[in-house]
Design a protein around this motif. Structure first.
Motif, PDB file in Angstrom:
ATOM      1  N   HIS B  65      42.012  11.234   0.849  1.00 52.26           N
ATOM      2  CA  HIS B  65      42.088  12.693   1.798  1.00 52.26           C
ATOM      3  C   HIS B  65      42.344  12.441   2.716  1.00 52.26           C
ATOM      4  CE1 HIS B  65      38.859  10.371   2.290  1.00 52.26           C
ATOM      5  NE2 HIS B  65      38.676  10.208   3.426  1.00 52.26           N
ATOM      6  N   THR B  68      41.339  17.099   8.724  1.00 60.21           N
ATOM      7  CA  THR B  68      41.689  17.760   8.919  1.00 60.21           C
ATOM      8  C   THR B  68      42.575  19.438   8.661  1.00 60.21           C
ATOM      9  OG1 THR B  68      40.539  18.100  11.113  1.00 60.21           O
ATOM     10  CG2 THR B  68      38.649  17.829   8.662  1.00 60.21           C
ATOM     11  N   LEU B 105      40.379  15.767  -2.150  1.00 57.17           N
ATOM     12  CA  LEU B 105      39.282  16.368  -1.400  1.00 57.17           C
ATOM     13  C   LEU B 105      40.234  17.091  -0.323  1.00 57.17           C
ATOM     14  CD1 LEU B 105      36.717  13.928  -0.346  1.00 57.17           C
ATOM     15  CD2 LEU B 105      36.928  16.300  -0.801  1.00 57.17           C
ATOM     16  N   MET B 107      39.560  18.320   3.298  1.00 58.51           N
ATOM     17  CA  MET B 107      38.143  18.721   4.317  1.00 58.51           C
ATOM     18  C   MET B 107      38.463  19.484   5.395  1.00 58.51           C
ATOM     19  SD  MET B 107      36.115  17.027   2.840  1.00 58.51           S
ATOM     20  CE  MET B 107      34.844  17.196   4.202  1.00 58.51           C
ATOM     21  N   PRO B 110      33.944  19.099   7.647  1.00 57.04           N
ATOM     22  CA  PRO B 110      32.903  18.616   7.132  1.00 57.04           C
ATOM     23  C   PRO B 110      31.855  18.859   7.137  1.00 57.04           C
ATOM     24  CG  PRO B 110      34.843  17.132   8.279  1.00 57.04           C
ATOM     25  CD  PRO B 110      34.635  18.410   9.167  1.00 57.04           C
TER      26      PRO B 110
END
Lengths: 93, 153
Positions: B65, B68, B105, B107, B110
């Protein structure tokens, strides 16, 4: 005075969110008073002196002299109890 | 089916040789479906080098990941690797783990996706479900497995 814990991962987003959630519950159960902050490894390189303990899912540079506990076992569940014991011991010291 | 499964954007069986190929193959789908920005793939690959995400669970998994800012909408892309490939272990980059399932992932917030993260952790701790997932053949089967995951303890 309650101890200060930084919960960190590489981004401060994914795994630290999980660990934060688990750790908060653990501290409540054990009635241990501590202040927890979610952060990431880059930020902690400059602010580690503000914390008594760092709980991390990623590698922390050696320049960080605050005690670091590897929290990856909490994610997989394999060896998680040992990590919780270590955290408890560190907070009671 | 539970709300959690809305995050699962894709499920792929993959034949890859490197972790980069695995991440690339899943990232393409997230990008084409509008979940992530163009910058997502390179940001994930870069981050994987510095902060590896391999996890030696009952079945080797990885949860690559990134920050963001590279994400438009939260999502999870699941890839089952025909032949496991090595990822470095999270928190212990000197070690490798042979990874069978990749959870890429994306995100966005979170805290808002805590349910997804908790489910994912519950899955990591459940050998039986991990094995079932590694044998899934399509997105519907994978979603069904996700909907039965207990929250991780």
């Amino acid at each position: 005075m309650s101890k200060k814990i930084a919960v960190i991962c590489g981004t401060g987003a994914a795994t630290s969110t999980i660990i934060m959630n688990k750790l908060t519950k653990f501290l409540e159960e054990k009635q241990i008073k501590a202040r927890t902050t979610q952060s990431n490894v880059n930020a902690i390189a400059n602010s580690y002196e503000d914390y008594d303990l760092i709980v991390s899912t990623t590698h922390v540079p050696n320049s960080v002299t605050t005690k670091v506990i590897n929290a990856v076992p909490i994610l997989t569940g394999i060896g998680a109890d040992k990590v919780y014991d270590e955290i408890e011991k560190e907070l009671n010291s | 089916m539970e709300a959690i499964t809305r995050y699962i954007a894709t499920f792929k069986q993959m034949e890859v040789v490197t972790r980069e190929e695995a991440i690339d193959g899943l990232s393409v789908v997230l990008n084409e479906s509008g979940y992530v920005k163009e910058t997502f793939l390179s940001a994930v690959l870069e981050r994987e080098k510095v902060h590896p995400t391999g996890l030696p669970a009952a079945v080797g998994v990885a949860i690559p990941h990134t920050d963001t800012e590279h994400v438009l909408k939260p999502a999870l892309a699941v890839g089952v690797l025909e032949n496991p490939v090595p990822f470095q272990v999270m928190g212990n980059p000197e070690e490798n783990v042979e990874v069978k399932i990749v959870f890429l992932l994306a995100m966005k917030e979170p805290q808002a996706q805590l349910d997804l993260l908790q489910k994912l952790m519950g899955l990591l701790q459940n050998e039986e479900l991990l094995i079932q997932l590694s044998k899934s053949e399509n997105l519907e089967q994978a979603k069904k497995i996700f909907s039965t995951i207990p929250i991780g303890e």
